[in-house]
Scaffold this motif. Structure first.
Motif, PDB file in Angstrom:
ATOM      1  N   THR A 140       0.922  -1.258  -0.064  1.00  0.00           N
ATOM      2  CA  THR A 140       0.125  -0.100  -0.028  1.00  0.00           C
ATOM      3  C   THR A 140       0.906   1.419  -0.097  1.00  0.00           C
ATOM      4  OG1 THR A 140      -1.392   1.338   1.478  1.00  0.00           O
ATOM      5  CG2 THR A 140      -0.210  -0.452   2.541  1.00  0.00           C
ATOM      6  N   TRP A 142       0.535   3.549   1.924  1.00  0.00           N
ATOM      7  CA  TRP A 142       0.747   3.978   3.170  1.00  0.00           C
ATOM      8  C   TRP A 142       2.056   3.675   3.691  1.00  0.00           C
ATOM      9  CZ3 TRP A 142      -2.178   7.435   5.410  1.00  0.00           C
ATOM     10  CH2 TRP A 142      -3.431   7.664   4.720  1.00  0.00           C
ATOM     11  N   TYR A 186      -3.783   5.100   7.642  1.00  0.00           N
ATOM     12  CA  TYR A 186      -2.973   4.091   7.777  1.00  0.00           C
ATOM     13  C   TYR A 186      -3.523   2.788   8.410  1.00  0.00           C
ATOM     14  CZ  TYR A 186       0.994   1.256   8.620  1.00  0.00           C
ATOM     15  OH  TYR A 186       2.270   0.029   8.869  1.00  0.00           O
ATOM     16  N   GLU A 189      -6.439   1.235   6.651  1.00  0.00           N
ATOM     17  CA  GLU A 189      -5.801   0.525   5.470  1.00  0.00           C
ATOM     18  C   GLU A 189      -5.441  -0.837   6.025  1.00  0.00           C
ATOM     19  OE1 GLU A 189      -5.216  -0.414   1.425  1.00  0.00           O
ATOM     20  OE2 GLU A 189      -6.222   1.508   2.533  1.00  0.00           O
TER      21      GLU A 189
END
Length: 258
Positions: A140, A142, A186, A189
């Motif tokens: 990701t 993030w 974050y 996610e």
């Protein structure tokens, strides 16, 4: 505990590069004397070297790490190893040259800035290793965002402790605030990616947040009251520990808790 060497490797090297760059900027702006800057640069390289040494323990058989060099340009891990070696060499020579002050100051300064550029590429290269389809919580944007913040959070704190006190402290505090702003997104996610593993890391993430807040508060008090540097050193240590704790949580998202 298998990934613990990588925890120290990534946090210490990223923080060291951040401090190295901030010390150079501080020296250019006149926030620190050339002598003190040279000492700080050399100390940053030592911290970077410590991180590299810690990372070697992850390889198992260090001599086999040489095999990774054959994949430079194709493997993110190979790129990371080569970049860390190049940064260590150029930054080490530049810092030592400036510290000894035997002449060729301009040459060593240019080398230091070249090392800084390589350091930036190194910082960007690290998150690319973890964009693995087999680990959804890692794959990701993030991951990149949170890792790129470490050179500002830990690097700023380290730079402040090494001499560019106001600049380093401000950078670290701002980066910590940014990390808190990004944290909900974050965490959301990684919970969506792997709820069970993410939830199991709540104590690590909570501890990191508390330590970051304490470190930022200490740095802020130092800036406002101009108290003894001891407070700044303590704050820097707390911030580095906070980043280590957060990185433990990150590696635990793989599967095997530390």
């Amino acid at each position: 505990m298998h990934e613990l060497p990588l925890v120290f490797f990534t946090v210490l090297t990223q923080s060291a590069v951040g401090a190295f760059i901030l010390l150079l900027i501080g020296g250019t702006l006149g926030h620190i004397t050339p002598k003190r800057m040279a000492i700080g640069l050399f100390a940053s390289v030592c911290v970077f070297g410590l991180g590299v040494v810690m990372g070697i323990f992850h390889v198992g058989q260090p001599l086999r790490a040489l095999n990774m060099l054959f994949r430079v340009g194709h493997s993110p891990m190979s790129n990371e190893i080569v970049l860390s070696a190049i940064f260590s060499m150029i930054a080490g020579i530049a810092a030592l040259g400036l510290l000894l002050n035997r002449g060729a100051t301009k040459l060593f300064t240019v080398m230091a800035w070249l090392a800084a550029i390589i350091g930036v590429v190194f910082i960007i290269a690290i998150p690319q290793i973890y964009q693995l389809p087999t680990v959804p919580a890692w794959r990701t944007s993030w991951t990149t965002a949170m890792m790129v913040l470490t050179p500002f959070i830990g690097g700023g704190a380290l730079a402040a402790a090494l001499g560019v006190r106001r600049l380093g402290a401000i950078i670290s505090i701002v980066a910590i605030v940014v990390s808190f702003c990004l944290r909900p997104g974050y965490l959301s996610e990684i919970i969506m990616a792997d709820g069970a593993l993410a939830s199991a890391q709540s104590s690590w993430f909570t501890a990191q947040a508390i330590l970051l807040a304490a470190g930022a508060a200490g740095a802020l008090v130092f800036l406002r009251t101009k108290s003894a540097p001891t407070l700044l050193f303590a704050s820097a240590a707390v911030v580095i520990v906070a980043e280590l704790v957060g990185r433990i949580a990150f590696y635990n998202l793989w599967a095997i808790p530390m």
